[in-house]
Design a protein around this motif. Sequence first.
Motif, short mmCIF file in Angstrom:
data_model
loop_
_atom_site.label_atom_id
_atom_site.label_comp_id
_atom_site.label_asym_id
_atom_site.label_seq_id
_atom_site.Cartn_x
_atom_site.Cartn_y
_atom_site.Cartn_z
N MET A 40 -15.90 63.28 42.49
CA MET A 40 -15.60 61.89 42.20
C MET A 40 -14.08 61.72 42.10
O MET A 40 -13.41 62.46 41.38
CB MET A 40 -16.25 61.46 40.87
N ASN A 41 -13.55 60.74 42.85
CA ASN A 41 -12.12 60.47 42.81
C ASN A 41 -11.74 59.78 41.52
O ASN A 41 -12.44 58.88 41.04
CB ASN A 41 -11.71 59.61 44.00
N LYS A 42 -10.61 60.20 40.96
CA LYS A 42 -10.13 59.58 39.72
C LYS A 42 -9.35 58.31 40.05
O LYS A 42 -8.52 58.28 40.96
CB LYS A 42 -9.25 60.56 38.93
N LEU A 43 -9.59 57.27 39.29
CA LEU A 43 -8.89 56.01 39.44
C LEU A 43 -7.57 56.05 38.69
O LEU A 43 -7.38 56.87 37.77
CB LEU A 43 -9.74 54.86 38.91
N ASP A 44 -6.65 55.18 39.06
CA ASP A 44 -5.38 55.02 38.35
C ASP A 44 -5.68 54.22 37.08
O ASP A 44 -5.29 53.06 36.93
CB ASP A 44 -4.38 54.29 39.25
N LEU A 45 -6.36 54.88 36.15
CA LEU A 45 -6.96 54.18 35.02
C LEU A 45 -6.99 55.07 33.79
O LEU A 45 -7.31 56.27 33.88
CB LEU A 45 -8.38 53.75 35.41
N THR A 46 -6.66 54.49 32.65
CA THR A 46 -6.79 55.14 31.35
C THR A 46 -7.92 54.48 30.58
O THR A 46 -7.94 53.25 30.44
CB THR A 46 -5.49 55.04 30.54
N THR A 47 -8.86 55.27 30.10
CA THR A 47 -9.93 54.76 29.25
C THR A 47 -9.55 54.98 27.79
O THR A 47 -9.17 56.08 27.40
CB THR A 47 -11.26 55.46 29.54
N ILE A 48 -9.63 53.91 26.99
CA ILE A 48 -9.33 53.98 25.56
C ILE A 48 -10.63 53.78 24.78
O ILE A 48 -11.36 52.81 25.00
CB ILE A 48 -8.30 52.92 25.14
N ILE A 49 -10.90 54.72 23.87
CA ILE A 49 -12.12 54.67 23.06
C ILE A 49 -11.72 54.74 21.59
O ILE A 49 -11.05 55.69 21.17
CB ILE A 49 -13.07 55.84 23.39
N LEU A 50 -12.11 53.74 20.81
CA LEU A 50 -11.86 53.76 19.37
C LEU A 50 -13.04 54.43 18.68
O LEU A 50 -14.20 54.10 18.96
CB LEU A 50 -11.70 52.33 18.83
N VAL A 51 -12.78 55.38 17.78
CA VAL A 51 -13.88 56.12 17.17
C VAL A 51 -13.69 56.29 15.67
O VAL A 51 -12.58 56.28 15.15
CB VAL A 51 -14.04 57.52 17.80
N TYR A 52 -14.82 56.45 15.00
CA TYR A 52 -14.88 56.95 13.63
C TYR A 52 -16.25 57.57 13.44
O TYR A 52 -17.27 56.88 13.50
CB TYR A 52 -14.66 55.83 12.61
N ASN A 53 -16.29 58.88 13.27
CA ASN A 53 -17.54 59.62 13.08
C ASN A 53 -18.57 59.29 14.16
O ASN A 53 -19.66 58.77 13.88
CB ASN A 53 -18.10 59.35 11.68
N GLU A 54 -18.22 59.62 15.39
CA GLU A 54 -19.07 59.29 16.53
C GLU A 54 -19.62 60.54 17.24
O GLU A 54 -19.85 60.52 18.44
CB GLU A 54 -18.27 58.45 17.54
N GLU A 55 -19.86 61.60 16.49
CA GLU A 55 -20.35 62.82 17.13
C GLU A 55 -21.71 62.62 17.80
O GLU A 55 -22.05 63.32 18.75
CB GLU A 55 -20.45 63.97 16.12
N ILE A 56 -22.47 61.63 17.37
CA ILE A 56 -23.76 61.37 17.98
C ILE A 56 -23.63 60.74 19.36
O ILE A 56 -24.53 60.84 20.20
CB ILE A 56 -24.62 60.47 17.05
N HIS A 57 -22.46 60.11 19.64
CA HIS A 57 -22.29 59.37 20.90
C HIS A 57 -21.19 59.90 21.81
O HIS A 57 -21.25 59.71 23.02
CB HIS A 57 -21.95 57.90 20.60
N ILE A 58 -20.16 60.53 21.25
CA ILE A 58 -18.91 60.72 21.99
C ILE A 58 -19.07 61.62 23.21
O ILE A 58 -18.44 61.38 24.25
CB ILE A 58 -17.78 61.23 21.05
N ARG A 59 -19.89 62.66 23.14
CA ARG A 59 -20.04 63.54 24.29
C ARG A 59 -20.62 62.77 25.48
O ARG A 59 -20.14 62.90 26.61
CB ARG A 59 -20.93 64.74 23.95
N ARG A 60 -21.66 61.99 25.24
CA ARG A 60 -22.26 61.20 26.32
C ARG A 60 -21.24 60.26 26.95
O ARG A 60 -21.18 60.12 28.18
CB ARG A 60 -23.44 60.39 25.75
N CYS A 61 -20.43 59.62 26.12
CA CYS A 61 -19.43 58.69 26.63
C CYS A 61 -18.37 59.41 27.47
O CYS A 61 -18.01 58.97 28.56
CB CYS A 61 -18.77 57.96 25.46
N LEU A 62 -17.87 60.55 26.96
CA LEU A 62 -16.82 61.28 27.68
C LEU A 62 -17.34 61.87 28.98
O LEU A 62 -16.62 61.90 29.99
CB LEU A 62 -16.24 62.37 26.78
N GLU A 63 -18.55 62.37 28.98
CA GLU A 63 -19.13 62.89 30.21
C GLU A 63 -19.26 61.79 31.27
O GLU A 63 -19.23 62.06 32.47
CB GLU A 63 -20.50 63.52 29.93
N ASN A 64 -19.36 60.57 30.81
CA ASN A 64 -19.48 59.43 31.71
C ASN A 64 -18.12 59.00 32.28
O ASN A 64 -18.00 58.76 33.49
CB ASN A 64 -20.14 58.27 30.95
N VAL A 65 -17.08 58.91 31.43
CA VAL A 65 -15.82 58.32 31.88
C VAL A 65 -14.78 59.33 32.36
O VAL A 65 -13.92 58.99 33.17
CB VAL A 65 -15.19 57.45 30.76
#
Length: 306
Positions: free
Chosen positions: A1-26
Amino acid sequence: MNKLDLTTIILVYNEEIHIRRCLENVCPFSQKVIVVDSPSTDRTVEICKEFDNVEVVVHKYPGNQAEQFNWALDNLNIDTEWILRLDADEYLFSELIEEMQLTIPSLSTNITALSLPRVRAFMGKRLKHGIVESVRLVRCFRKGKAHYEQRLMDEQLVVLEGETIELEGLFIDDNRMPLGAFIAKHNDYALREAIDQLNKIYHFNGKEEGEQNLSDGVQKKRKKKDLFSRMPLFWRSFAYFIYRYIVKMGFLDGKEGFCWDFFQGLWYRMLVDAKIYEIKSNCGDDKEKIIAYFKTMYNKDLTNIK
């Protein structure tokens, strides 16, 4: 997959239940991912360190996501043309990723923002009925061309200049927090919503809400919300539940659909109304009494709300 000229910003607080799924996606399509941590006390940061193009920045939570995200825009080292904003419990469908990869590199400079349709899951099931399907939000924009408005609730990205185009691929809000955490979170939301509604009447900080360059969908939603706020307490919450669950056929989403419409469409709205009723019963229409009540009972200084 080609990387876009793009920065993804994610605000978190105690998100261990979700963060891996999100990072694997973006991570596969983002040149850089910046996780702004509030800071967390669970394994969120530890998980983030497993990804090569993820940077974690710690910044104490200022009280609302709009202010936190605007701080990120003003202070982080972002060297890409485009910025994508996601919550940790959100992710993009493959069709949207493919659409972004085809669209973004070819956009003319007058296009500065992308409106993305969001869908929702609850208790592990994607909801397709009620009023949850394809809510459009500006979540991707050129650097320096957007910022968040300052509101207690329902804050949105404001496009400062240029045109916004609509993409068709979907992203989803798929929160997997336990129901108890959902209820606790919405108890806090209910207080903020009550303050927001009362502030429209009393203007506690002396300021009236100004017009913003918001999408048509957001403006329509705000008009409906203003109409809702003028309806009688409690009755409006029950009517809203009937509208969502019966008229808009939320019942077709089964047990998960009932729980979503009950907790978010009835219980939460009733809680907002109950808090407003509590305040009005104790303070009437006396603005100064209302301000003092919130300070004493909830430790909220309404004169400093943004």
